[in-house]
Design a protein around this motif. Sequence first.
Motif, short mmCIF file in Angstrom:
data_model
loop_
_atom_site.label_atom_id
_atom_site.label_comp_id
_atom_site.label_asym_id
_atom_site.label_seq_id
_atom_site.Cartn_x
_atom_site.Cartn_y
_atom_site.Cartn_z
N ASP A 270 0.81 -1.23 0.00
CA ASP A 270 0.00 0.00 0.00
C ASP A 270 0.84 1.27 0.00
O ASP A 270 0.34 2.35 -0.33
N LYS A 271 2.11 1.16 0.35
CA LYS A 271 2.97 2.34 0.38
C LYS A 271 3.96 2.36 -0.78
O LYS A 271 4.90 3.14 -0.80
N GLY A 272 3.73 1.47 -1.75
CA GLY A 272 4.49 1.52 -2.98
C GLY A 272 5.86 0.88 -2.94
O GLY A 272 6.64 0.99 -3.90
N ARG A 273 6.18 0.17 -1.87
CA ARG A 273 7.52 -0.42 -1.76
C ARG A 273 7.72 -1.63 -2.67
O ARG A 273 8.84 -2.05 -2.92
N ARG B 157 -6.59 5.07 -4.60
CA ARG B 157 -5.25 5.28 -4.09
C ARG B 157 -4.92 4.26 -3.00
O ARG B 157 -5.78 3.93 -2.21
N PRO B 158 -3.68 3.72 -2.91
CA PRO B 158 -2.46 4.23 -3.57
C PRO B 158 -2.26 3.74 -5.00
O PRO B 158 -1.28 4.11 -5.63
N LYS C 129 -6.55 8.66 -10.63
CA LYS C 129 -6.79 7.95 -9.38
C LYS C 129 -8.02 8.52 -8.69
O LYS C 129 -8.51 9.60 -9.01
N ILE C 130 -8.52 7.73 -7.73
CA ILE C 130 -9.59 8.19 -6.84
C ILE C 130 -9.03 8.18 -5.43
O ILE C 130 -8.46 7.18 -4.98
N ASP C 131 -9.21 9.29 -4.71
CA ASP C 131 -8.83 9.36 -3.30
C ASP C 131 -10.07 9.09 -2.46
O ASP C 131 -11.09 9.78 -2.60
N ASP C 132 -9.99 8.09 -1.58
CA ASP C 132 -11.08 7.78 -0.67
C ASP C 132 -10.90 8.62 0.59
O ASP C 132 -9.99 8.36 1.39
#
Length: 264
Positions: free
Chosen positions: A214-217, A242-243, A256-259
């Motif tokens: 979820d943090k792109g790692r 997102r993410p 993207k969509i931000d919830d």
Amino acid sequence: KGRCGCMTVPCKTWQGATGESLYSLALSPSMIGDTTTNKRCKIDDATKCTTCACDYYVKYSEDGGLTWLGLTFGGEPGQGGTGCPGYGMTSATQAQAIAWLQDEHIDKGRCGCMTVPCETWQGSTGESLYSLALSPSMIGDTTTNKRCKIDDATKCTTCACDYYVKYSEDGGLTWLGLTFGGEPGQGGTGCPGYGMTSATQAQAIAWLQDEHIDKGRCGCMTVPCETWQGATGESLYSMAVRPSMIGDTTTNKRCKIDDATKCT
């Protein structure tokens, strides 16, 4: 004889195959391998060879199939092994050759395809995600060097934790861990912050999801065109929320969509 090409069976076709299915894919003149690298593996059927010591030979290549190498009966490379399986040795059966291919070649990365690509692991959860990320495999983004994995240390008598969740920024050459608080760059071992030294498999999976995926790692934040085009409703939402983001990986365009439902 290879006149039509396509001798290398690609990762997505052979990964997860077992038994007769795996055998048919790896049987020479075909070979299994990673078309993004030069790693290849094959099984030679020598049952009709009257001068061969073994009925089956399992071999690997590091140059795309130009030259082939074999392991010793003990599974050691670089010592002139013929490729005769260590299971059964000169009396090895087809089943033992398949097992030798799996245990000493596929599982140890000699055939390539250790990185499970975005389209396979994105959206996976629970046991499915665990099986994909479990070392020696890893999940990641084959367009970048971001990778993630879970190490199962339940049989390690000197390890502090039963599971370790780690990430790499150089394609798997070096592995990094977070602190229990989820902080990078502070010498964390990768022991999950959920449960810490008593973390369960489920907690390791949740730590992988929350603090790595979820943090792109692990990469793969952009869902490619072929996956999201035509999607609607909840399916489209799940890919664009997102993410993650939807977009065109051949350009810089993204959506993207931000919830913000939990934003006070």
